[in-house]
Design an enzyme around this catalytic site. Structure first.
Site, PDB file in Angstrom:
ATOM      1  CG  ASP A   9      -1.579   1.256   1.536  1.00 55.01           C
ATOM      2  OD1 ASP A   9      -2.250   1.746   0.600  1.00 55.01           O
ATOM      3  OD2 ASP A   9      -1.491   1.782   2.665  1.00 55.01           O
ATOM      4  CG  ASP A  11      -1.829   7.671   0.414  1.00 57.93           C
ATOM      5  OD1 ASP A  11      -0.939   8.535   0.350  1.00 57.93           O
ATOM      6  OD2 ASP A  11      -2.660   7.466  -0.486  1.00 57.93           O
TER       7      ASP A  11
HETATM    8  C1  XBP Z   1      -5.598   6.040   1.326  1.00 58.61           C
HETATM    9  C2  XBP Z   1      -6.671   6.889   0.776  1.00 58.61           C
HETATM   10  C3  XBP Z   1      -6.375   7.895  -0.216  1.00 58.61           C
HETATM   11  C4  XBP Z   1      -5.728   9.178   0.220  1.00 58.61           C
HETATM   12  C5  XBP Z   1      -6.061  10.275  -0.748  1.00 58.61           C
HETATM   13  O1  XBP Z   1      -5.997   4.719   1.068  1.00 58.61           O
HETATM   14  O2  XBP Z   1      -7.816   6.700   1.062  1.00 58.61           O
HETATM   15  O3  XBP Z   1      -7.612   8.259  -0.701  1.00 58.61           O
HETATM   16  O4  XBP Z   1      -6.215   9.506   1.510  1.00 58.61           O
HETATM   17  O5  XBP Z   1      -5.753   9.953  -2.033  1.00 58.61           O
HETATM   18  P1  XBP Z   1      -5.004   3.454   1.079  1.00 58.61           P
HETATM   19  P2  XBP Z   1      -6.596  10.561  -3.271  1.00 58.61           P
HETATM   20  O6  XBP Z   1      -3.746   3.861   1.765  1.00 58.61           O
HETATM   21  O7  XBP Z   1      -5.765   2.424   1.843  1.00 58.61           O
HETATM   22  O8  XBP Z   1      -4.786   3.041  -0.336  1.00 58.61           O
HETATM   23  O9  XBP Z   1      -7.079  11.926  -2.874  1.00 58.61           O
HETATM   24  O10 XBP Z   1      -5.613  10.612  -4.403  1.00 58.61           O
HETATM   25  O11 XBP Z   1      -7.750   9.648  -3.566  1.00 58.61           O
HETATM   26 MG    MG Z   2      -2.918   3.097   3.539  1.00 68.39          MG
END
Ligand code: XBP
Ligand code: MG
Length: 236
Positions: A9, A11
């Site tokens: 993953d 973020d």
């Molecule tokens: C993380 C998220 C992302 C970011 C924002 O999800 O939900 O939406 O917060 O990104 P994960 P965008 O780590 O579970 O993949 O604004 O580009 O959608």
């Molecule tokens: Mg994440």
């Protein structure tokens, strides 16, 4: 079954990016003259909704705000996020670079399964490991590739297909319950490193939970024993 692939993953897992996301959302709201401000507690709650555009829509509904152009706001937010990323001194989380290096040394395949966009993945790699390293990931699948974002497993299904490996031949690295649910829905063993916003998440079903991937390399912590899927990989 032999371990063949590591799937990351982005973020919260590769780096603590959510504060940059939050600030970018707030700048986009201010630009548009919308009187929203997502504080840390509010944003922590809103992270239950994965995907930035979806998060904006959910908040509009919750607050009864009509006439919000979520797509336009999200585009502006992404611009601010990229700008912030290029000007920031963001670092990868502890142990990430070392684990990626070890995986490459051992001939394992690398994949990325994320909800954010490809351009945001690129921004993070430009700011940290570089684009050449991103090129060594044999599959990079994002929220733009799927009809349903995490906790739906679609993004993980795409990565497994791209890599030509089975769920049990892989390990997923996640920081959130939504990510865990996505990976576990396909039976991928999942190692959790909770992030600043996900410490209170329910991680039932995780293979193991570590403060950081750096602990994988710490003989004192004995963490490899809590993650049997990594033992054949020889992280110890
Ligand atoms: C993380 C998220 C992302 C970011 C924002 O999800 O939900 O939406 O917060 O990104 P994960 P965008 O780590 O579970 O993949 O604004 O580009 O959608
Ligand atoms: Mg994440």
């Amino acid at each position: 079954m032999a371990l063949k692939a590591l799937i990351f993953d982005v973020d919260g897992t590769l780096a603590e990016t959510e504060e940059l996301h939050r600030e970018a959302f707030n700048r986009a709201f201010a630009d548009a003259g919308i009187s929203w401000f997502w504080s840390r507690p509010v944003y922590g709650r809103l992270l239950q909704v994965t995907g930035g555009r979806e998060r904006i829509l959910a908040y509009a509904e919750e607050t009864g705000t009509c006439r919000v152009d979520a797509a336009a706001l999200h585009k502006v937010k992404t611009g601010y996020y990229k700008q912030a990323m290029s000007g920031s001194a963001i670092a990868l989380r502890d142990g990430v670079e070392r684990l990626i290096g070890l995986a490459l040394e051992q001939g394992l395949s690398l994949g990325i399964a994320t909800t954010t966009s490809r351009s945001n993945v690129d921004s993070l790699f430009q700011a940290t490991l570089g684009m050449e390293m991103l090129g060594r990931f044999r599959s990079v699948r994002t929220g733009e590739d799927v009809g349903a974002k995490k906790p739906d497993p679609e993004v993980y299904r795409l990565v497994l297909d791209d890599l030509g490996v089975g769920a049990q031949e892989s390990i997923a690295f996640e920081d959130s319950a939504n990510g865990l649910r996505a990976a576990r829905a396909l039976g991928i063993p999942t190692l959790i490193t909770p992030g600043i916003y996900t410490r209170e998440d329910d991680f039932t079903g995780a293979e193991c939970i570590l403060d950081s991937l750096g602990h994988l390399f710490d003989p004192q912590s004995g963490s490899v024993h809590c993650c049997p899927a990594l033992v054949p990989f020889g992280v110890a």
